[in-house]
Design an enzyme around this catalytic site. Structure first.
Site, PDB file in Angstrom:
ATOM      1  N   SER A 201       0.828  -1.223   0.076  1.00  0.00           N
ATOM      2  CA  SER A 201       0.083  -0.041  -0.015  1.00  0.00           C
ATOM      3  C   SER A 201       0.898   1.324  -0.024  1.00  0.00           C
ATOM      4  O   SER A 201       1.930   1.125   0.427  1.00  0.00           O
ATOM      5  CB  SER A 201      -0.838   0.019   1.191  1.00  0.00           C
ATOM      6  OG  SER A 201      -1.413   1.053   1.387  1.00  0.00           O
TER       7      SER A 201
ATOM      8  N   TYR B 115      -2.678  -0.021  10.173  1.00  0.00           N
ATOM      9  CA  TYR B 115      -2.631  -0.537   8.880  1.00  0.00           C
ATOM     10  C   TYR B 115      -1.403  -0.381   8.258  1.00  0.00           C
ATOM     11  O   TYR B 115      -0.742  -1.054   7.660  1.00  0.00           O
ATOM     12  CB  TYR B 115      -3.627  -0.002   8.221  1.00  0.00           C
ATOM     13  CG  TYR B 115      -3.916  -0.164   6.736  1.00  0.00           C
ATOM     14  CD1 TYR B 115      -4.086  -1.342   6.313  1.00  0.00           C
ATOM     15  CD2 TYR B 115      -3.574   0.719   5.762  1.00  0.00           C
ATOM     16  CE1 TYR B 115      -4.188  -1.976   4.916  1.00  0.00           C
ATOM     17  CE2 TYR B 115      -3.456   0.345   4.369  1.00  0.00           C
ATOM     18  CZ  TYR B 115      -3.774  -0.861   4.011  1.00  0.00           C
ATOM     19  OH  TYR B 115      -3.802  -1.268   2.712  1.00  0.00           O
TER      20      TYR B 115
END
Length: 285
Positions: free
Chosen positions: A133, A146
């Site tokens: 990501s 995250y």
């Protein structure tokens, strides 16, 4: 023709990668918690094997890899795509919430990679594509856990690129920005159960507010992103990192400039922390 094993293939970027591989003439192992939810264009193809897979369940990983090898003989490309998000200031996230996130995003990826590596080593070739990501390159408020999970993915992918090179196996980390998938749906994104009012009006909760309004309006086109992943993966040599999307490129450039500024500001004093005899030791070595 290559055989692609794609986790989290029932929707989003995983689904579009599967479709790109099919268009390219490849065979696909489409892994999903419920393969009956795979769309008709995948289920109707004789070049697709749908397998049941929750990457947090080791017995399902073993069974899925064995089924893939029985059907197609090998696994040429593993796409570690399965994952989810978690929003909340670090103080708001419980241990249970953080551990559940890491079980899927990190330990599931590790277990899946371990299961496929013997097949690739026996073949003397293979490619592993880790879907990281933009948040695995730059820390952002409201998504610290995250961030941490995707930073781990990036570190694993980088290490594997060197670790597996002697076996002819390559590793790449894909770092997407915001793509117009279901990632911001509650089925893919959790919010910390506890909300601390003190964080209202701060960057951490601004991220929560953004996520509530941005769903399905994101910048990136998942079909185009998947097509690029397929194109890059089909090349002879994988890059270590693939920034995916305009926002991912921009944020990585900002982070790189920030790192360069931090390094320049303290470089001389940092280098001066060496032992007094370090130069002599290095020269002797």
């Amino acid at each position: 023709m290559s055989t692609w094993f794609i986790t989290g293939a029932s929707r989003g970027l995983g689904l579009e990668i599967a479709r790109a591989a099919l268009r390219g003439g490849d065979t696909v192992v489409a892994a999903a918690r419920n393969p009956r939810r795979l769309p008709a264009d995948l289920l109707g193809s004789d070049r697709v094997l749908g397998v049941t897979l929750d990457v947090t369940r080791s017995e399902e990983i073993t069974a899925a890899v064995e089924a893939a090898v029985r059907r197609f003989g090998t696994v040429d490309v593993l796409v570690n795509n399965a994952g989810r998000g978690l929003l909340g200031a670090l103080e708001e996230v419980t241990d249970a919430e953080a551990r559940a996130l890491f079980d899927l995003n990190v330990f599931g990826l590790i277990a899946m990679t371990r299961a496929v590596l013997p097949v690739m080593r026996a073949a003397g070739a293979g490619k592993i594509v880790h879907i990281g990501s933009r948040s695995g390159f730059e820390g952002e408020p409201g998504v610290s856990m995250y961030n941490a999970s995707k930073f781990a993915v990036a570190g694993i992918g980088e290490a594997l690129a060197v670790e597996l090179a002697p076996f002819g196996i390559q590793s790449m980390v894909v770092e997407p920005g915001v793509f117009r998938t279901d990632f911001l749906d509650t089925s893919s994104l959790s919010t910390a159960a506890r909300r601390i009012p003190a964080y209202d009006g701060t960057p951490a909760h601004a991220t929560l507010d953004w996520a509530g309004t941005a769903n399905h309006t994101q910048l990136g086109d998942p079909a185009k992103g998947a097509a690029l992943i397929h194109e890059v993966t089909c090349g002879d040599e994988l890059p270590g990192h693939l920034a995916l999307g305009r926002d991912a490129i921009e944020r990585q450039q900002v982070k790189i400039r920030s790192l360069q500024a931090d390094l320049a500001a303290w470089q001389d004093k940092s280098a001066a922390t060496a032992c007094d005899d370090a130069d002599d030791t290095e020269a002797a070595a």
